[in-house]
Structure formats: C-alpha cells, structure tokens
Write an enzyme that holds these catalytic residues in place. Sequence first.
Site, PDB file in Angstrom:
ATOM      1  N   GLU A 137     -19.468  -6.942   9.894  1.00 14.10           N
ATOM      2  CA  GLU A 137     -20.645  -5.938  10.654  1.00 14.10           C
ATOM      3  C   GLU A 137     -21.661  -6.886  11.443  1.00 14.10           C
ATOM      4  OE1 GLU A 137     -18.568  -3.326   7.645  1.00 14.10           O
ATOM      5  OE2 GLU A 137     -19.867  -5.339   7.611  1.00 14.10           O
ATOM      6  N   LYS A 142       0.814  -1.120  -0.050  1.00 17.24           N
ATOM      7  CA  LYS A 142       0.078   0.067  -0.067  1.00 17.24           C
ATOM      8  C   LYS A 142       0.842   1.357  -0.155  1.00 17.24           C
ATOM      9  CE  LYS A 142      -4.450   0.765   2.147  1.00 17.24           C
ATOM     10  NZ  LYS A 142      -5.250   0.344   3.431  1.00 17.24           N
ATOM     11  N   ARG A 198     -25.735  -3.531   6.638  1.00 17.36           N
ATOM     12  CA  ARG A 198     -25.090  -4.832   6.361  1.00 17.36           C
ATOM     13  C   ARG A 198     -25.629  -5.576   7.675  1.00 17.36           C
ATOM     14  NH1 ARG A 198     -19.808  -4.913   3.503  1.00 17.36           N
ATOM     15  NH2 ARG A 198     -20.686  -6.347   2.209  1.00 17.36           N
TER      16      ARG A 198
END
Length: 657
Positions: free
Chosen positions: A375, A289, A403
């Site tokens: 979640e 990253k 969600r």
Amino acid sequence: MGLLETIRNPQDLSKLSTRQLESLAGEIRQFLITNVAQTGGHLGPNLGVVELTLGIHRVFDSPRDSIVFDTGHQSYVHKLVTGRQDFSTLRQEGGLSGYPERSESVHDIVESSHASSSLSWADGISRARKLNGEGERYVVAMVGDGALTGGMAWEAVNNIAADKDRRVVIVVNDNGRSYAPTIGGLADQLAALRSTIDKVRTHKAYEGTLDWWKDRLENGGVFSQLAYKSLHAAKKGIKDWWAPQGLFEDLGMKYIGPIDGHDMAAVEEALTQARKYAGPVIVHAMTEKGRGYAPARAHEADQFHAVGVIDPETGEPVDAGGVQSWTSVFANEIADIADERKDIVGITGAMLIPVGLHKFAANHPDRVIDVGIAEQHALTSAAGMAYGGLHPVVALYATFLNRAFDQLLMDVALHKAGVTVVLDRAGVTGPDGPSHHGMWDMAMLQIVPGLHLAAPRDASRLKEELREAVAVNDAPTVIRFSKGSVGSEVEAIERLKDGVDVLARRPSGSTENDVLIVSIGAMSELALEVSNRLGAQGISSTVVDPRWVLPVARSIIAMAAQHRIVIVIEDGVRAGGVGSRIRQEMRAEGVDTALNEVGLPVEFLSHGTRSQVMERVGLTARQVTHDVVAQVLGTKVPFARPLPGQEMPTGQIPKIQ
C-alpha cells in the site's frame, strides 16, 4: 471416533504414524469444508496449509516455540490441533475468531490480520529470546498468500539474516501461480537431489568447513583469492540452477526447497533440517489453495479465498443473489469512467476483484496495476503517475489505508497530487474482527491538508461523488463506503448551494430548530429514524448529509448556529472524527452551539455482525434518541441551548479525587 477428535494439543500429533497423519489431513479438510460452508470464512487458504501446519506442530514445540501466521486467515488448522474444534460459531459474536486470538489460546501470538508483518514479529520475538537467554527457542513464521510482496517482509528478512545465531524458520507457503508445477521423472530426480544437498548444507560442519576454506583462501594471496572467487561462483551457479534460492541466500539466509507442501514426509524432513541448522532458514513449500475440494480448485478467481455460506457439495452460495453491493456499484461506475477518460488508471494491492477494479481491468488491462501487498508503494506511485499526467484511482480496504498514511500525507497531499483513494469496507465490517473494521480512516484523514473526503449514503451518491472526485486534479480525494449490500435510495428534499443535502425537516414546515443531525455516509437510515423518534417526543430536527465531509461545508456551520444542539452520527471513531472536526470549525466561526459526536469508541471491537457490533457500542436509533432527548431536556451533557426564558442547565460537576 476419527483421528481429529483425539487431537487435543500439538503433542498428540507425535503419536501418529505417517499413514495416520495422511488420514488426519483428509479428516481436517472434510471438517473445514463441512463447517466453513455453514458459517463462511477463509476456506481455500486453510485447505492448502493442512500438511504444513501439521508438520510445524510435529517438528516444533508450541507454545515454547512461537508460531506466527502471516496472514492469520491461514490459522484454522492451527486452531484445530490446539484444542479448538467447535467451529459452529466461527466468526460469529462470542464464537471462534477467524484469526489467531490470544484470549483463545496460548498458542496464538499475532492477532493482526494485516499481511507482511509476521517476519518483523519473528525478528522481534527472536531478539527477545536471545537477550533473555532463551536463544534455543525457535520462532516459526508461516508466510503466504502474497505476503512476501510487501516491503515490510523484506525489511525483516534483511534484519533476521544479519544474525546467524537466531533460530528463525520462515515457511513460505507458495500457493500462487508464479511457479509452474514441476512434473515428470527429471523433476523427481532434482527434488531428491535437492533434499540430499539441503541435508549437507544445513549441517553445522558444512558451515564450519566453508568458513575455514574461505579464511584460508582469502588470506592466501592473489591466486588463492582468485581460486576462492571462482569456486564460490561455480557453487552458487550450480545451486541456483537446481533451485530458485539465490535471492534468499544473497541476503544471508539458508534456503531449503522447493518442496511439495502436501507431502507429509517431505514437509517434516525439510522442517527437521531447518530445526537442526539452528539459524535463520527459509523453507519453500509449494501448495495448492483449495487443496482437496474440487469447487475451490475450479474457482478461477481465488480458489475460494473467502466464502459466505455455501452448499458444501457444489460450493455454490446459499444466500439469494441479486443484491447490489457497494463494491459492485463502484466497479460498474469506475469502468464507465475509464471508458470515457484515458487518463484514469486503477491501482490495487493484490485485491483486484474484492475492491471492484476487475471490470476496469477487463476493458483496459494496461491501465490497471496490481502492486501486490504494498500500500505504501501504491500511494507514492500514484503521486508519480499524477505528476505524469494521469489520474490514479487507488482502491483499498479502509483498514489498509493505515499502512500508507505517510505516503498519502507527504507524497500525495504535500505535492497536491490529483489522486483518488477509494476505501471499500469502511466502518464496522463485522465477522473479520478488530483488524478489519474500517473505523480509523476518517479520524486520520482529518489532519491531511487540502484533502477532500466523501462518504456516499447510497448507490446514486456513490456514482455522483466518484465522478466529482476524479474531477479534482490538484488535491487528494477519498471516497469511503461500507461492506455488503447497498440500502435503499435516500432522496434529499433539498440540495444547498455548497452541495449539502437536506434529507428531512421534522415536523415538516416547522420554524423550530431543536436538533441538527449531521448524517455521515451510510448512517442516513439511522439518522432519519432518530429524527422520527425525536418528532414523537415533540422535538424538532433537521437531517443533513454533507456528502463531502471535508472540507467542512459552510452551510453546516450556518445551520449549526440556528439549532439548539448538533448531533453528528458517523461510523468511525469519535476521537478526532468528523464530529470533532465540525465542532472545531464551528468554534473558529464563533458558533457556540453544543455538539455531540456519536460514533465508535476508541476500542478494538471484536467480531460479530455489523448490527451486533453497532448494538454493542450504542449506535442504535433507540440509544441515540434517548441521549438526544436527555440533552435537549438538560439532563445530560452536552446541553442543548436553552429556549428563550430558560436557564442554562449546570449539570453535575464531577468530584476531584
């Protein structure tokens, strides 16, 4: 002219040599650093997927082959090579979206930026291709940034793997720290060996030979079956020693890698082998990253996952610091509460710092749990912790509560679990667009029995209501607040017995009661401005902040009965929102005062600043005041209750077509 300027579509990449591709990768990284520094956006993830994206577009034929990103914030390089090289208005109103968007390009497919869903898209697209007689077309899903921590991704893998003929390639962009970097001569030798093995394993003849021997040995009696089991176990053990592929292959998918995701030749070779296999394949690529940008690599928290406007040379923010954010207020207060109460635990879904649980975690690392992008698991696990005597505080972006609604309803609320859910970035969030606006939560939460919902208007109320929330141990509590900086303190002139704050009575001391304005959360500044404007028109008003939206306070119903019209101003969808709930409670109590719900339309609102989006949907003091004046005058429905001696306006009855 640089190489990037010559790329107008993915087919242009096929003309480039390996050396030119490496130069192009460097140009793209410099382009991203220069441009994203001026607008803000997801810089680190895109710096890490340059070679992977180029490789995918070189090996596969978009849009004939479908390319899906999970999550869509990794799509900047994809945009660049599909004809979109004007990043000057990235994530700004009318400009380029920060995620894939179908209206921008035929190469974009999935616009939702919620993680862990791309593999289900890939499963569905590939099934459709097969059923429509287009089974030779490929679906490529790039999965990264923790998306594989979400259970939905594994549900999809299980289904994709069940059909060996579907041409699905899953590119795992592994830019995390779960795998230590492999260096040195031995690692290089093993990498070369893996490459050779993968070429053999993904050849159709290899599969045919294995199937032939498997049938012969399994049907050849006890000794043959024993030989097959022994040989299969030995083969699997050796493969798993060379590469961490067992989990994928146990599910029935071919695994290629891990490869260096920044080695252009290795990336192309792996993707080419995956294409030749013509069945479900996992390509595991190790990436960095923030690749190629020292400030991003040095940023310990998230390698510049998302940045505002920055100095491209140093990576330092250009905006003046010192502005207090809603998240920082929560972060400080929950850390203090956790110091005071040992039963408080924090739960985050791969967003420790963005949702403000980092200070809590620094002080009590054993009491903050990061469940990954899961979640649903977070909410049900929280219910279990509540049963075990703890008080969990689950911190999420408001848009991601969608969600976990079933778990909140059936695992938390049904069991009367003392769980506090903190929703960051509620309401209109701005530049991230429709899938990130936190505009759905209040409408969803209206139907959860026993739930307590608070919407603080300023920093003091956030601290106050958070402490009230964690004191509730027999029902779910929810605190929601906006994105960005906290405004000025809005002090009440009176607090009623049931906790409702009266913010203004205008004109002061007036006995007239024209309009009751119910301000929800951060809408207090707008509500007070509307009240001032109404006063200039000779219309009296009372402005109240319920503080706790649910349950509906009895004083709100009582005041509604004393006013000619009620206006509820909220930054959630109007349909089924707070205004709708208050109206229902009024009717149940026999109060027939007209009520107008002022909120967001049931639309997917495109990106722009918060103020631009609010202007676009009419949530401005000017527009709200204009409408209320018309309602008081009886020229717009709902009509205010007429004054004594006045007749009730009838309005225009729409013609039936």
